[in-house]
Design an enzyme around this catalytic site. Sequence first.
Site, short mmCIF file in Angstrom:
data_model
loop_
_atom_site.label_atom_id
_atom_site.label_comp_id
_atom_site.label_asym_id
_atom_site.label_seq_id
_atom_site.Cartn_x
_atom_site.Cartn_y
_atom_site.Cartn_z
CD GLU A 1 40.72 37.67 38.14
OE1 GLU A 1 41.14 37.89 37.00
OE2 GLU A 1 40.77 36.53 38.66
CG ASP B 1 46.53 41.26 28.67
OD1 ASP B 1 46.13 40.93 29.79
OD2 ASP B 1 46.68 40.44 27.74
N1 ADE Z 1 44.53 36.84 31.58
C1 ADE Z 1 44.64 38.15 31.34
N2 ADE Z 1 45.49 38.39 30.34
C2 ADE Z 1 45.94 37.18 29.92
C3 ADE Z 1 46.86 36.77 28.96
N3 ADE Z 1 47.49 37.66 28.18
N4 ADE Z 1 47.10 35.43 28.82
C4 ADE Z 1 46.46 34.54 29.62
N5 ADE Z 1 45.60 34.89 30.56
C5 ADE Z 1 45.33 36.19 30.72
#
Ligand code: ADE
Length: 258
Positions: free
Chosen positions: A12, A216
């Site tokens: 990142e 996601d």
């Molecule tokens: N960072 C990226 N995706 C995430 C998720 N599903 N839950 C918590 N932090 C995240």
Amino acid sequence: MKIGILGAMPEEIAFLGSRMGLERQTRMAQRDFLEGTWEGASVVLAYSRIGKVSAALTTALLIGTFRATHVILTGVAGALDRALRVGDVVIADRLMQHDLDASPLFPRYEIPLLGRSTFPCDLADSALTAAHAYIAEDFRRDVPPERAAAFGMSRPNVRRGLIVSGDQFLDDPAEGARIRGDLPEALCVEMEGAAVAQVCYEMGNVPCAVIRVISDDAGHSAAVDFTRFVRDVAEFLTGGIAARLVQSLHEEASRQDV
Ligand code: ADE
């Protein structure tokens, strides 16, 4: 002005880490702090590791020890808002911890003895401008259309609003539904932002920005989608927008100095 930049994972902050003019590297509290310049701006970069405690410690060191006057957190997040797609960008204008609950002693979500549950991001407007500029001018250069297409992405959308943080990677649709129900304004979920914003608030209202790119949908396939996205795309979007923001804050400060 000195701008502190942190990401929870090396990917990142790799974009800035590999391109900045490095002047000094200091190891403290099992972290590396990279000081130097980016486009003339004085910056200090750190990879915090994942979770609220790790992010809080890193932010406190950036401000207290490395004298950061502004803080930028950049990284990925899971979508809560149904309209968000992988690759979209969310800029926090405020953050809170979705897993904080000291009730019945204190109202749910409230930080005990601090009397508040949300923390503001004073650099939200500038971060929004930086995100739009990066997507319009640099995104296609950094992420070729074939690679974007592999994630179903075309041109990322940018949203501004509430981001919620907790010490869980969310991949359980039932838990996602609970958070959506309890905090309907939340756009996305991650594991550090609210801690960074709280430390900035408590250490003298240090202006901060939290920039998140959706990796996601916080559902069953979250871990697989997250891993692929972080490997192939996240570095450019998270780092590219943060770099634009650093540049604009520096230019603004230089104009005020004249
Ligand atoms: N960072 C990226 N995706 C995430 C998720 N599903 N839950 C918590 N932090 C995240």
